[in-house]
Design an enzyme around this catalytic site. Structure first.
Site, PDB file in Angstrom:
ATOM      1  N   ASP A   1       0.781  -1.232  -0.059  1.00 58.60           N
ATOM      2  CA  ASP A   1      -0.049   0.073  -0.102  1.00 58.60           C
ATOM      3  C   ASP A   1       0.925   1.308  -0.067  1.00 58.60           C
ATOM      4  OD1 ASP A   1      -2.407   1.180  -0.167  1.00 58.60           O
ATOM      5  OD2 ASP A   1      -2.783   1.053   2.181  1.00 58.60           O
TER       6      ASP A   1
ATOM      7  N   ASN B   1     -10.832  -2.326  -5.429  1.00 62.22           N
ATOM      8  CA  ASN B   1     -10.286  -1.693  -6.303  1.00 62.22           C
ATOM      9  C   ASN B   1     -10.752  -1.379  -7.669  1.00 62.22           C
ATOM     10  OD1 ASN B   1      -7.161  -3.000  -4.994  1.00 62.22           O
ATOM     11  ND2 ASN B   1      -8.105  -0.992  -4.476  1.00 62.22           N
TER      12      ASN B   1
HETATM   13  C1  IPE Z   1      -5.468  -2.806  -0.252  1.00 62.75           C
HETATM   14  O1  IPE Z   1      -5.009  -1.501  -0.482  1.00 62.75           O
HETATM   15  C2  IPE Z   1      -5.426  -3.446  -1.674  1.00 62.75           C
HETATM   16  C3  IPE Z   1      -4.166  -3.642  -2.194  1.00 62.75           C
HETATM   17  C4  IPE Z   1      -3.271  -3.534  -1.630  1.00 62.75           C
HETATM   18  C5  IPE Z   1      -4.150  -4.219  -3.464  1.00 62.75           C
HETATM   19  P1  IPE Z   1      -6.303  -0.303  -0.622  1.00 62.75           P
HETATM   20  O2  IPE Z   1      -5.332   0.839  -0.736  1.00 62.75           O
HETATM   21  O3  IPE Z   1      -7.168  -0.623  -1.771  1.00 62.75           O
HETATM   22  O4  IPE Z   1      -7.128  -0.397   0.432  1.00 62.75           O
HETATM   23  P2  IPE Z   1      -7.908   0.644   1.613  1.00 62.75           P
HETATM   24  O5  IPE Z   1      -9.039   0.993   0.609  1.00 62.75           O
HETATM   25  O6  IPE Z   1      -6.900   1.619   2.072  1.00 62.75           O
HETATM   26  O7  IPE Z   1      -8.388  -0.402   2.691  1.00 62.75           O
HETATM   27  C1  IPE Z   2      -1.453   0.005  -3.203  1.00 62.88           C
HETATM   28  O1  IPE Z   2      -1.572   1.485  -3.381  1.00 62.88           O
HETATM   29  C2  IPE Z   2      -1.775  -0.289  -4.901  1.00 62.88           C
HETATM   30  C3  IPE Z   2      -2.774  -0.938  -5.026  1.00 62.88           C
HETATM   31  C4  IPE Z   2      -4.045  -0.821  -4.118  1.00 62.88           C
HETATM   32  C5  IPE Z   2      -3.157  -1.674  -6.160  1.00 62.88           C
HETATM   33  P1  IPE Z   2      -2.679   2.448  -3.279  1.00 62.88           P
HETATM   34  O2  IPE Z   2      -2.990   2.859  -4.791  1.00 62.88           O
HETATM   35  O3  IPE Z   2      -3.728   2.103  -2.580  1.00 62.88           O
HETATM   36  O4  IPE Z   2      -1.752   3.813  -2.902  1.00 62.88           O
HETATM   37  P2  IPE Z   2      -2.498   5.036  -1.928  1.00 62.88           P
HETATM   38  O5  IPE Z   2      -3.069   4.036  -0.575  1.00 62.88           O
HETATM   39  O6  IPE Z   2      -3.520   5.570  -2.608  1.00 62.88           O
HETATM   40  O7  IPE Z   2      -1.351   5.837  -1.476  1.00 62.88           O
HETATM   41 MG    MG Z   3      -4.089   2.379  -0.560  1.00 67.79          MG
END
Ligand code: IPE
Ligand code: IPE
Ligand code: MG
Length: 233
Positions: free
Chosen positions: A17, A65
């Protein structure tokens, strides 16, 4: 390093994340963060597998997502496809099996076929498992398992559920690592994490390197796991 059976680190799960925030801090598009995030994966896998971890699970794309902009979703899938193409050589070199946990039906034909072919071609490897959670949601996985069992005679056991999850045959997750300071599971392998240890770090995923991986693994070896029992019983 592990000193006893309870310290054994067989399976690590990474909730990768913080890609978006990493890019935002640099005034770059979110997709740039995803690109750097994909680049970070290889070192992390190397550190884990070289230190004796059997299974690494990576959260690449959750069922939630899909609510992101289409361009971002397309970029994530393209990066994953490129990663698999690059990493396939390593899978063979390291005798590692690729497993994709999640429903591949809505994924583009090219990526789906690449995943299916690599899974089939590496199915016989037993050294390591790289498990990528793609279009994955844990509740969805559990409901799917229950549905697969609906014609079973008699009571359903824990073993029945485990054997009908994507992760059938794999050890439970021992350690979950989540980057970017968020302290939640976000629907990541709820069943398999029943007795996992949780390591949270403020480091954003694109900055998560071998050294950070080692810190997380070392932290795990310092934990006392009791599994409901008492120490030194
Ligand atoms: C969790 O991250 C999913 C992945 C790392 C693929 P998100 O960024 O989607 O999770 P939330 O929305 O902060 O819970
Ligand atoms: C994790 O990084 C990757 C996926 C969920 C695919 P994020 O895209 O959630 O990054 P933040 O949380 O917005 O910084
Ligand atoms: Mg995220």
């Amino acid at each position: 390093m592990p000193s006893s059976e309870d310290k054994k680190l067989r399976h690590v799960g990474f909730i990768m994340d913080g890609n978006g925030r990493w890019a935002k801090r640099r005034n770059k598009p979110r997709t740039f963060g995803h690109k750097k995030g994909a680049d970070a994966i290889i070192g992390v896998l190397e550190e884990c597998f070289d230190s004796g971890v059997e299974v690494v699970s990576l959260y690449a794309f959750s069922t939630e997502n899909w609510s992101r902009p289409k361009e971002e979703i397309d970029a994530i899938f393209d990066l994953l496809s490129t990663f698999l193409k690059k990493y396939s050589k390593k899978l063979f070199e390291k005798k590692s099996r690729l497993l994709i946990s999640g429903d591949l039906t809505p994924i583009s034909k090219t990526l789906r076929e690449r995943c299916e072919k690599l899974m089939a071609d590496t199915a016989h490897f037993t050294e390591h498992v790289l498990n990528i959670a793609l279009n994955y949601g844990s509740r969805n996985e559990i409901v799917r398992a229950v549905n697969l069992l609906k014609d079973k005679q008699g009571e359903i056991s824990e073993e029945d559920i485990s054997n009908n999850l994507y992760t059938k045959g794999l050890p439970d997750i021992d350690l979950v690592v989540r980057t970017s300071g968020e302290k939640r599971l976000s629907n990541f392998f709820l069943w398999q994490c029943a007795y996992a240890e949780f390591y949270f770090t403020d480091v954003l995923w694109p900055d998560f390197n071998k050294e950070e991986t080692k810190k997380a693994l070392d932290w795990f070896y310092g934990r006392k796991r009791r599994f409901g029992g008492i120490e030194n019983a």
